[in-house]
Motif scaffolding. Structure first.
Motif, PDB file in Angstrom:
ATOM      1  N   UNK A 327      31.203  57.174  46.748  1.00 55.12           N
ATOM      2  CA  UNK A 327      31.172  55.713  46.811  1.00 55.12           C
ATOM      3  C   UNK A 327      31.147  55.106  45.415  1.00 55.12           C
ATOM      4  N   UNK A 328      30.679  55.867  44.416  1.00 59.52           N
ATOM      5  CA  UNK A 328      30.682  55.397  43.026  1.00 59.52           C
ATOM      6  C   UNK A 328      31.719  56.127  42.179  1.00 59.52           C
ATOM      7  N   UNK A 329      31.949  57.424  42.450  1.00 60.28           N
ATOM      8  CA  UNK A 329      32.921  58.198  41.660  1.00 60.28           C
ATOM      9  C   UNK A 329      34.352  57.844  42.050  1.00 60.28           C
ATOM     10  N   UNK A 330      34.567  57.557  43.324  1.00 56.83           N
ATOM     11  CA  UNK A 330      35.905  57.217  43.810  1.00 56.83           C
ATOM     12  C   UNK A 330      35.817  55.963  44.676  1.00 56.83           C
ATOM     13  N   UNK A 331      35.318  54.870  44.080  1.00 53.27           N
ATOM     14  CA  UNK A 331      35.135  53.650  44.885  1.00 53.27           C
ATOM     15  C   UNK A 331      36.468  53.096  45.359  1.00 53.27           C
ATOM     16  N   UNK A 332      36.431  52.433  46.512  1.00 54.00           N
ATOM     17  CA  UNK A 332      37.660  51.859  47.047  1.00 54.00           C
ATOM     18  C   UNK A 332      38.070  50.639  46.238  1.00 54.00           C
ATOM     19  N   UNK A 333      39.366  50.384  46.228  1.00 53.29           N
ATOM     20  CA  UNK A 333      39.921  49.229  45.518  1.00 53.29           C
ATOM     21  C   UNK A 333      40.091  48.121  46.541  1.00 53.29           C
ATOM     22  N   UNK A 334      39.287  47.047  46.465  1.00 56.09           N
ATOM     23  CA  UNK A 334      39.269  46.037  47.529  1.00 56.09           C
ATOM     24  C   UNK A 334      40.454  45.098  47.481  1.00 56.09           C
ATOM     25  N   UNK A 335      41.642  45.625  47.815  1.00 56.27           N
ATOM     26  CA  UNK A 335      42.860  44.838  47.694  1.00 56.27           C
ATOM     27  C   UNK A 335      43.583  44.724  49.033  1.00 56.27           C
ATOM     28  N   UNK A 336      42.845  44.453  50.098  1.00 52.96           N
ATOM     29  CA  UNK A 336      43.465  44.366  51.415  1.00 52.96           C
ATOM     30  C   UNK A 336      44.638  43.403  51.419  1.00 52.96           C
ATOM     31  N   UNK A 337      44.492  42.279  50.720  1.00 53.33           N
ATOM     32  CA  UNK A 337      45.532  41.262  50.773  1.00 53.33           C
ATOM     33  C   UNK A 337      46.629  41.479  49.736  1.00 53.33           C
ATOM     34  N   UNK A 338      46.549  42.553  48.958  1.00 57.29           N
ATOM     35  CA  UNK A 338      47.522  42.780  47.886  1.00 57.29           C
ATOM     36  C   UNK A 338      48.352  44.012  48.174  1.00 57.29           C
ATOM     37  N   UNK A 339      48.780  44.154  49.437  1.00 54.53           N
ATOM     38  CA  UNK A 339      49.440  45.383  49.845  1.00 54.53           C
ATOM     39  C   UNK A 339      50.784  45.589  49.174  1.00 54.53           C
ATOM     40  N   UNK A 340      51.419  44.533  48.682  1.00 55.95           N
ATOM     41  CA  UNK A 340      52.764  44.652  48.128  1.00 55.95           C
ATOM     42  C   UNK A 340      52.759  44.859  46.619  1.00 55.95           C
TER      43      UNK A 340
END
Length: 495
Positions: A327-340
Motif C-alpha cells: 500500500x506504500x511501496x506500490x501505491x495505486x495511482x488515483x487516476x480513475x478519470x484520466x484513463x486516456x
C-alpha cells in the motif's frame, strides 16, 4: 508519547561533529515517515512550495495553476492534480504532522453513486451519471461511504485485531538514522553505527528529547513535518538538517517538436500536443513511493529512498495485521478519470486502479444502500456485516446520459486537444503563443533564426522515466532527456 499533532522522540548526538547519529522513535513517528511514501507529488510541491523543490517539477505545478480553465476537459478539476487526495483510508491513526492533509481518511469525503432506478442493481461508480451495468439507467443516487472500522468485531480476518491503527506495530522502539533508514532498535546495530562514524567514547555523545509537530518555528528544536519532508528529498542527513537549522501518439509513444539553440546545444522549448501535456500534469498525482520505485533508490536526490528500502526490508512481524507493505511501496495511482492519458511510465498499469478495488454492501438487505471498502464493516442501517461484493463501474466518457460533470467528448485526459502547447526546458507549460516564443528567444539571447534548428522526437516509456528523473534533479529537463550528453559537453567546452 504522542498527542494528535505532536510526537516526542530521543536523539543521540555526536557533540564533536554536531550531528544526529540516530533517533529512538516509537510507532507514531515511524508511521508518519512511512506514509510520506504515499504522498502524491502534487501534495509534496504544495507543502514545500516551488522554490524549495530540487529540479523543475515545481514549474509543472505552477503551469497547471495558471492554465486557463478553458483549456481543461469539462469533467476535470485542477484540484485533482494540484490537491490530490492522500489514499490512507486504513491509516486513520497516523499523527497529522503535515498541514493541509486532513482528513487522512479521504475516502470518507468521496462520493459514490448507485443506480437511481433500483436498489437491487448492486453496482457502484464514482462518476455521477455512468450507466448501470444492469439496466443502463444513469447512476445518480449518492451512496453513503462507510470508512474502515478497526474495532468491528464481525470484521473479516483482514481487519485489525486491535485499535492501534497506523502501519507498524507499537510496543517496539525503532532506530531512525540521520539518512532516514528505519529498523527495530538493536544494541549491536547502534554500536556498529558509532564505529561507522568513528565515535571514540561515550563522552562525545549526548541525548536530547525533541518534539516533532506540524510547524512551530518559534521553538528552536521543535521538529517540523514539512521540514523533514523537504530534507528527505534534498539531503542525506535529514535528521541533522532538521535539528540544527531553524495527437501523433501511439499507445506508448508521443511525438513532439523541439526548438534547439545550436550554439548552446540547449532545448529552448517544445511544441507539444494534448498527449504530452496530459502526461506531464499527471506526474503531479504520482505517489512518492511510485516515483522511488520507478527511478530506483540511487537515482533519488536526498535520502527518502532509504525510507523505501527500510520498509522493503522491515520484517512482516512489525506490520499491522490489516496492512500490506505494497500500500506504500506500490501505491495505486488515483487516476480513475484520466484513463486516456498515454501510458509512458512502466509498471503503472492500470492507471484506472479502482477497477481492481473491492467495495462491499449490506449482505442482508439489498436496499440498504451504503458502501465500504472494508469487508465486514457494519451496515449503517441494520448493523449487519457488509460482505456482499459490489461491482465497481469506472468512468464512461462517452456516456450520453451523464450529468454536466461528465465529459462531453471522448478525448479524456486533463487538457483539451486541438491546442498546441509550449513546454519550456524547465517544464513550464502554456498554450503556444508567438509573442511568448519571441520573448523566450530574447531571454536566451538568440541572435538570429540561423542559430536555431527544429528536431522531431518520439517520447516513450524510456524517455518518460528519464523526464521524471530530470524534473526532480535538473532545471533543464528537456535538454537532459533529448540531447546527447556528449553533444552538451562539446557545446559547453571553450573554443
Amino acid at each position: 508519547m504522542a498527542t494528535k499533532n505532536k510526537v516526542s522522540l530521543k536523539l543521540l548526538i555526536d557533540k564533536r561533529s554536531n550531528r544526529v547519529l540516530f533517533a529512538e522513535a516509537g510507532k507514531d513517528f515511524v508511521d508518519f515517515l512511512f506514509t510520506l511514501l504515499s504522498l502524491p507529488v502534487g501534495t509534496v510541491i504544495r507543502l514545500l512550495k516551488k522554490p524549495a523543490m530540487v529540479g523543475c517539477i515545481g514549474n509543472l505545478y505552477e503551469s497547471l495553476e495558471n492554465l486557463n480553465e478553458a483549456y481543461m476537459q469539462p469533467n476535470q478539476s485542477k484540484d485533482l492534480l494540484l490537491k490530490p487526495t492522500v489514499p490512507l483510508t486504513q491509516l486513520a491513526h497516523v499523527p497529522l504532522l503535515l498541514p493541509g492533509t486532513r482528513p487522512l481518511k479521504t475516502e470518507a469525503g468521496r462520493k459514490l453513486y448507485g443506480c437511481s432506478y433500483s436498489g437491487n442493481h448492486r453496482c457502484v461508480t464514482d462518476q455521477r451519471g455512468s450507466p448501470c451495468s444492469n439496466c443502463k439507467n444513469s447512476m445518480t443516487y449518492e451512496l453513503p461511504f462507510i470508512g474502515t472500522n478497526t474495532n468491528n468485531k464481525s470484521a473479516s480476518n483482514t481487519a485489525t485485531s486491535n485499535s492501534e491503527g497506523g502501519f507498524v506495530k507499537g510496543l517496539v522502539t525503532y532506530m531512525v538514522t540521520d539518512d532516514l533508514s528505519v529498523s527495530p532498535l538493536s544494541m549491536i546495530s547502534g554500536v556498529a553505527l558509532l564505529n561507522k562514524f568513528s565515535v571514540k567514547g561515550f563522552g562525545a555523545l549526548k541525548e536530547k528529547m525533541v518534539e516533532f509537530g506540524i510547524d512551530e518555528p518559534l521553538i528552536v528544536f521543535l521538529w517540523q513535518g514539512v521540514e523533514l519532508l523537504k530534507a528527505s528529498l534534498q539531503s542525506k542527513t535529514a535528521l541533522t538538517n532538521i535539528s540544527f537549522t531553524s495527437r501523433m501518439a501511439t499507445e506508448n509513444k508521443v511525438s513532439l517538436k523541439l526548438l534547439i539553440d545550436k550554439k548552446a546545444n540547449k532545448v529552448l522549448f517544445a511544441e507539444a500536443g494534448k498527449d504530452f501535456v496530459d502526461f506531464l500534469f499527471t506526474l503531479l498525482s504520482l505517489p512518492v513511493g511510485t516515483v522511488i520505485r520507478l527511478l530506483k533508490q540511487p537515482a533519488m536526490v536526498g535520502c527518502i529512498g532509504n525510507l523505501y528500502e527500510s520498509l522493503e526490508n522491515l520484517n512482516e512481524a512489525y506490520i499491522q495485521p490489516n496492512q500490506s507493505k505494497d500500500s506504500l511501496l506500490k501505491p495505486t495511482v488515483p487516476l480513475t478519470q484520466l484513463a486516456h492519458v498515454p501510458l509512458l511510465l512502466p509498471d503503472t498499469l492500470p492507471l484506472k486502479p479502482e477497477a481492481g478495488r473491492k467495495l462491499y454492501g449490506c449482505s442482508k438487505y439489498s436496499n440498504h444502500r451504503c458502501v465500504t471498502d472494508q469487508r465486514g464493516s457494519p451496515c449503517s442501517d441494520c448493523h449487519y456485516s457488509m460482505n456482499y461484493e459490489l461491482t465497481f463501474i469506472g468512468t464512461n466518457t462517452n456516456n450520453t446520459s451523464a450529468s454536466n460533470t461528465a465529459t462531453s467528448s471522448s478525448e479524456g485526459g486533463v487538457v483539451k486537444g486541438l491546442v498546441t502547447y509550449m513546454v519550456t526546458d524547465d517544464l513550464s507549460v502554456s498554450p503556444l503563443s508567438m509573442i511568448s516564443g519571441v520573448a523566450l528567444l530574447n531571454k536566451f539571447s538568440v541572435m538570429g533564426f540561423g542559430a536555431l534548428k527544429e528536431k522531431m522526437v518520439e517520447f516513450g516509456i524510456d524517455e518518460g522515466v528519464e523526464l521524471l528523473k530530470a524534473s526532480l534533479q535538473s532545471k533543464t529537463a528537456l535538454t537532459s532527456v533529448f540531447l546527447a550528453k556528449d553533444e552538451i559537453k562539446d557545446a559547453a567546452a571553450p573554443n
